[in-house]
Design an enzyme around this catalytic site. Structure first.
Site, PDB file in Angstrom:
ATOM      1  N   HIS A   2       0.606  -1.151   0.205  1.00 37.34           N
ATOM      2  CA  HIS A   2       0.444   0.063  -0.400  1.00 37.34           C
ATOM      3  C   HIS A   2       1.328   1.221   0.134  1.00 37.34           C
ATOM      4  O   HIS A   2       0.463   2.349  -0.018  1.00 37.34           O
ATOM      5  CB  HIS A   2      -1.156   0.026   0.978  1.00 37.34           C
TER       6      HIS A   2
ATOM      7  N   LYS B 138      10.045  -8.236   5.882  1.00 31.10           N
ATOM      8  CA  LYS B 138      10.966  -9.227   6.115  1.00 31.10           C
ATOM      9  C   LYS B 138      11.456 -10.174   5.841  1.00 31.10           C
ATOM     10  O   LYS B 138      11.089 -10.796   5.085  1.00 31.10           O
ATOM     11  CB  LYS B 138       9.820  -8.857   8.076  1.00 31.10           C
TER      12      LYS B 138
END
Length: 471
Positions: A65, A106
């Site tokens: 986003h 991550k």
């Protein structure tokens, strides 16, 4: 053997709990919850003895986003895909919570750094970076890793060097990772950023008189007792800055043991001992506890788990006596254990707020790399000259001349570290006020974690809606 608790499911529970207080459609919540992309990497490592070992690694991009996505790389023998997805999801909500314009990512490499030579770690790191570049899972406008458990500035330096060599002299290549050495485009204040942010966050919590009164505590950190779990980078700096704010560290737990002293522990002295001896063994200025878990269960005002996830579970939650739990690590309290603590009145400062100092200062480093200007370079001397002129006028009006030391203190312009600390403090203060505002809006019937997730959810959902929901 008990079934392993899914870390990603824990994070999803927190999201669903927050979503129940919103009107967003189920499909949008599910789009926000899922992990957009996960890259599994397996590559050979030639060990120093000539043997070949297959290394397993991952990079997850939870939400696009906002771009680039942002998140650390950890080296751990316990890493798996579930953990990487969960940590990437937490990064999405964490960045949104503190208004840092990144999506969540991550990475992890399934190794124990202690079992490899420096040369082997370098080969692992460079090959991992090579794989990320090949699949476009790294880049200043795509995905920007940082240090995490088991990694540091050294590994980031190897990654940026590998990326730069493959990026055809890309002007902004230094922005492909953060947490670099200052000499290689890093920023002053990054090393201690997460721990300093933890201290700022706990300080803000202890200013709220209604919460402190409910817990039977006075406001401020001056009389608070603290237990720290983990004496790595985050745990050490959390302890150091909490002491500077007036708190007393009464116990420290590490993977190999724990120590306790109700009169206070000098964390620098303990760290020096561990560096010299490799453990707490022989440290004479504190009592040695029978197990490291015992430290978590001590009576204290504030417990700061600064190690790994799932440290407080249904197995030990009934023995936790702390009145405040500051989640300096990612996911140290499981969702069901958190519910039980909340029922008892424990104040939990959630990880997506409390340990956001690292990504906040990483954002500053990224901006520095894109602008190619050191923080403070443009204004430091101007501020000093302006302050000096003002000081001279004050001397004329008052008839008192200040000393050279006083003049330097008053007129000195901000350094890069000064600006970083100021920006971090402002971020932590404003984010805490956002949580309190959301909690108040719901008549204080929700906990701070739910308030933080509601705040983050609104920001992520708005971004998706403005883009037509799907990127």
């Amino acid at each position: 053997m008990a079934n392993k608790i899914s870390f990603f499911d824990q994070v999803s529970q927190y999201l669903y709990k927050a979503a129940a207080y919103t009107d967003y459609p189920e499909g949008l919540i599910e789009q926000i919850r899922i992990c957009n992309s996960v890259y599994l990497i397996q590559f050979p490592l030639k060990r120093d003895d000539g043997s070949i070992e297959v290394i397993e690694a991952w990079r997850a991009e939870h939400s696009h986003h906002r771009q680039p996505v942002k998140g650390g790389i950890r080296y751990s023998p316990h890493a798996d895909m579930d953990e990487v997805k969960a940590l990437a999801a937490l990064m999405t909500y964490k960045c949104a919570m503190v208004d840092v314009p990144f999506g969540g990512g991550k990475g992890a490499v399934k190794v124990d750094p202690k079992n490899y030579s420096d040369a082997e770690i370098e080969r692992i790191t460079r090959r991992y970076a090579f794989e990320l570049v090949q699949k476009k899972f790294i880049g200043p406008g795509i995905d920007v890793p940082a240090p995490d458990y088991g990694t540091g500035a050294r590994e980031m330096a190897w990654i940026v060097d590998t990326y730069s060599s493959m990026a055809n002299s890309e002007l902004d290549s230094l922005g492909c990772v953060t947490g670099k050495p200052v000499e290689q485009g890093g920023i002053r204040g990054r090393v201690e950023a997460t721990g300093r942010g933890v201290a700022y966050g706990i300080r803000e919590a202890c200013k709220v008189s209604s919460d402190m009164k409910r817990l039977g505590l006075s406001t401020g950190l001056g009389d608070k007792t603290v237990v720290i779990q983990g004496l790595g980078n985050v745990g050490y700096h959390s302890a150091k800055f909490l002491i500077e704010e007036g708190a007393t560290i009464i116990a420290i737990a590490e993977y190999d043991g724990a120590i306790f002293n109700p009169d206070g522990i000098d964390v620098d002295d303990v760290l020096a001992h561990r560096k010299a001896h490799g453990s707490f063994e022989g440290y004479a200025k504190a009592k040695h506890l029978d197990t490291r878990e015992e430290a978590l269960e001590l009576a204290c005002d504030i417990l700061v788990p600064a190690a790994l996830e799932n440290q407080i579970t249904m197995d030990n939650v009934d023995r936790i006596k702390a009145k405040i739990i500051g989640e300096a690590a990612n996911g140290p309290v499981t969702a069901d254990a958190a519910e039980k603590l909340l029922e008892r009145g424990t104040l939990i400062l959630p990880d997506i707020y409390l340990n956001s100092g690292g990504v906040t200062v990483s954002y500053f480093e990224w901006l520095k790399n894109l602008s190619h200007v050191r923080f403070g370079r443009l204004q430091k001397r101007f501020v000093e000259r302006s302050n000096t002129k003002m000081l001279k006028k004050l001397e004329e009006f008052t008839g008192r001349k200040v000393t050279e030391e006083e003049a330097h203190y008053i007129a000195d312009g901000p350094s890069e570290a000064d600006l970083v600390y100021s920006g971090l403090e402002d971020t932590m203060v404003n984010a805490y006020q956002q949580m309190l505002t959301v909690r108040t809006k719901h008549d204080e019937k929700i906990d701070l974690r739910t308030a933080a997730f509601i705040s983050a959810l609104h920001k992520v959902a708005t971004s998706y809606e403005l883009r037509g929901i799907f990127p």
